[in-house]
Scaffold this motif. Sequence first.
Motif, PDB file in Angstrom:
ATOM      1  N   GLU A   1       2.072   1.312  -0.212  1.00 11.29           N
ATOM      2  CA  GLU A   1       1.643   2.112   0.930  1.00 11.29           C
ATOM      3  C   GLU A   1       0.349   2.806   0.518  1.00 11.29           C
ATOM      4  O   GLU A   1       0.366   3.789  -0.237  1.00 11.29           O
ATOM      5  CB  GLU A   1       2.714   3.140   1.306  1.00 11.29           C
ATOM      6  CG  GLU A   1       2.423   3.853   2.608  1.00 11.29           C
ATOM      7  CD  GLU A   1       3.602   4.710   3.030  1.00 11.29           C
ATOM      8  OE1 GLU A   1       3.386   5.903   3.264  1.00 11.29           O
ATOM      9  OE2 GLU A   1       4.727   4.173   3.102  1.00 11.29           O
ATOM     10  N   GLY A   2      -0.776   2.274   0.983  1.00 12.23           N
ATOM     11  CA  GLY A   2      -2.074   2.793   0.557  1.00 12.23           C
ATOM     12  C   GLY A   2      -2.269   2.533  -0.923  1.00 12.23           C
ATOM     13  O   GLY A   2      -2.148   1.403  -1.386  1.00 12.23           O
ATOM     14  N   ASN A   3      -2.551   3.588  -1.686  1.00 15.29           N
ATOM     15  CA  ASN A   3      -2.738   3.458  -3.133  1.00 15.29           C
ATOM     16  C   ASN A   3      -1.435   3.624  -3.908  1.00 15.29           C
ATOM     17  O   ASN A   3      -1.426   3.518  -5.128  1.00 15.29           O
ATOM     18  CB  ASN A   3      -3.746   4.504  -3.624  1.00 15.29           C
ATOM     19  CG  ASN A   3      -5.141   4.196  -3.148  1.00 15.29           C
ATOM     20  OD1 ASN A   3      -5.458   3.052  -2.848  1.00 15.29           O
ATOM     21  ND2 ASN A   3      -5.973   5.223  -3.078  1.00 15.29           N
TER      22      ASN A   3
END
Length: 129
Positions: free
Chosen positions: A74-76
Amino acid sequence: MPLRHVGIDAPVHEIKAELFKALGHPVRVRLLELLVPGEQAVSALLAVTELEASHLSQHLGVLRRSGVVTARREGNSVAYQLAHPAVADLLADAKRFLLGVLDQRREALEELEELPSVQPSRRNPAGSR
């Protein structure tokens, strides 16, 4: 379960052996225990285990390739969870087994402590009378 060097037509005992190899490191067992309650972010696992990020990544990779855990990005951020509830059952069964073994050893030690002490025999050294 996609295990390393084992094909789908391999005997079950070989597939099981590969699974146990993946579980055969204390850090990986600890990671699985940490994932039993639910999904954990890598940052949380780093904080709890105090491992270097590269070492944690290697261990999580082994568990992921063996099919024991899954990852979600999730994202980074990346989070891991057990791939199946049976993994938690496996850990619980291992704990029950080990507690049983330790209980048997404790009972054997207690029985040994109850035996009367035996004095060592006083043998004459060779050639003495």
